[in-house]
Design an enzyme around this catalytic site. Structure first.
Site, PDB file in Angstrom:
ATOM      1  N   GLY A  10       0.809  -1.211   0.000  1.00 17.58           N
ATOM      2  CA  GLY A  10       0.000   0.000   0.000  1.00 17.58           C
ATOM      3  C   GLY A  10       0.843   1.261   0.000  1.00 17.58           C
ATOM      4  N   TYR A  63      -8.787  -1.658   4.365  1.00 17.97           N
ATOM      5  CA  TYR A  63      -9.768  -1.584   3.284  1.00 17.97           C
ATOM      6  C   TYR A  63     -10.140  -0.117   3.171  1.00 17.97           C
ATOM      7  CZ  TYR A  63     -13.949  -2.797   0.537  1.00 17.97           C
ATOM      8  OH  TYR A  63     -14.898  -2.929  -0.453  1.00 17.97           O
ATOM      9  N   THR A  64      -9.674   0.561   2.131  1.00 18.28           N
ATOM     10  CA  THR A  64      -9.817   2.020   2.033  1.00 18.28           C
ATOM     11  C   THR A  64     -10.788   2.476   0.948  1.00 18.28           C
ATOM     12  OG1 THR A  64      -7.878   2.108   0.587  1.00 18.28           O
ATOM     13  CG2 THR A  64      -7.507   2.432   2.959  1.00 18.28           C
ATOM     14  N   TYR A 134     -16.772   2.325   6.486  1.00 20.67           N
ATOM     15  CA  TYR A 134     -15.317   2.425   6.600  1.00 20.67           C
ATOM     16  C   TYR A 134     -14.921   2.940   7.978  1.00 20.67           C
ATOM     17  CZ  TYR A 134     -10.643   4.437   5.976  1.00 20.67           C
ATOM     18  OH  TYR A 134      -9.321   4.785   6.130  1.00 20.67           O
ATOM     19  N   LYS A 138     -12.988   0.842  10.967  1.00 19.96           N
ATOM     20  CA  LYS A 138     -11.687   1.301  11.454  1.00 19.96           C
ATOM     21  C   LYS A 138     -11.727   1.554  12.959  1.00 19.96           C
ATOM     22  CE  LYS A 138      -8.352   2.157   9.565  1.00 19.96           C
ATOM     23  NZ  LYS A 138      -7.134   1.300   9.385  1.00 19.96           N
TER      24      LYS A 138
END
Length: 299
Positions: A10, A63-64, A134, A138
């Site tokens: 990443g 997971y963005t 998201y 997180k």
């Protein structure tokens, strides 16, 4: 010490590898992308940390895909919540330190713009209230780490960009070179962050620690790390175009309502960095100077 980087392919993982390739680190750094280690597999995580005698884990994996997470919450949860839990449990079992990267999206951004010219920044102690899948996954990852019993440092960052992968800066460099006009949202506030700055900081706190029981690695807690300053996405795009010399493209401001997305973005996700500055004794670059260096290097 042996340091394991997860999510090595990443933006942040590759930025870490870029810096370390130019130095002679005192410790041993191991880089693992998904193909080398599936961190959603608890048995694989445990085996790797035990077999490699890992002392420090830096979890850069996430997971963005913020909008896609709304329609695929299970995938987001596996990587953003379950995987940090497995890493933290193994870290606790083997006496390792976990450095976990989190996000400004653990906050909703509501109620921070009573004075748009001076947005109110979030402190680490402020109540979290994520409004997206998201952000919720997180936050669940953060909670899994803090409740695991391992020694940890959590760094929330925001608006990250780098030479690697997809990000706003690279997209704007391409679009402002190709198009005569663009619309960019001008009512969401935050701070752009050069991933190279964050990478250099993480390397520093690890390399300055002679062992996991000494030095910066002992400073357990949650911290905010971004570059300094504040802007909107529109102002960010304008600065990118100006620094790149793409003046032919006319960038127009628009509102969030003009650009609907499946996931609601925080209206203001400005993070207060007082704690990280005072705890680690660091200076943070202004976002404009960090961006200028990045674009100069991209030319």
């Amino acid at each position: 010490m042996r340091i394991l980087i997860t999510g090595a392919k990443g933006q942040l993982g590759q930025s870490l590898e870029h810096f370390l390739s130019k130095e002679q680190p005192r410790h041993e750094w191991l880089f693992a992308g998904h193909q080398e280690l599936d961190i959603t597999d608890p048995e694989a995580v445990e085996k790797t940390i035990a077999d490699e005698a890992v002392d420090v884990i830096i979890n850069c994996a996430a997971y963005t895909a913020v909008d896609q997470a709304e329609s695929d919450p299970d995938a987001a949860r596996r990587l953003n919540a379950d995987a940090p839990q497995y890493l933290a449990q193994s870290a606790a079992a083997h006496g390792a330190v976990l450095i976990h990267i989190s996000t400004d999206y653990v906050f909703s951004g509501e109620g921070r713009l009573s004075a748009p010219e001076a947005p109110q920044a979030y402190k680490e102690t402020d109540r979290t209230d994520p409004s997206t899948v998201y952000g919720r996954t997180k936050l669940a990852g953060e909670e899994a780490v803090t409740n695991s019993g391992c020694r940890y440092l959590i760094f929330r960052t925001a608006w990250l960009y780098s030479p690697y992968g997809k990000n706003f800066v690279k997209t704007m460099l391409r679009l402002t070179a190709e198009k005569e006009a663009l619309k960019v949202v001008d009512d969401q506030y935050g701070t752009p962050t050069n991933a190279m700055d964050l990478a250099a900081f993480l390397i520093r706190i690890v390399e300055e620690s002679p062992a996991v029981t000494e030095g910066p690695l002992t400073r357990t807690g949650i911290y905010h790390y971004t570059n300094e300053g504040c802007c909107t996405w529109y102002r960010f795009a304008e600065e990118i175009a100006t620094l790149a010399g793409h003046d032919r493209c006319c960038i127009h401001p628009c509102t969030t309502a003009d650009y609907p997305t499946p996931a609601a973005r925080p209206a203001c996700s400005l993070l207060d960095k007082t704690k990280v500055r005072t705890t680690f004794g660091i200076e943070l670059r202004d976002w404009k100077s960090a961006l200028k260096e990045f674009i100069d290097n991209e030319r």
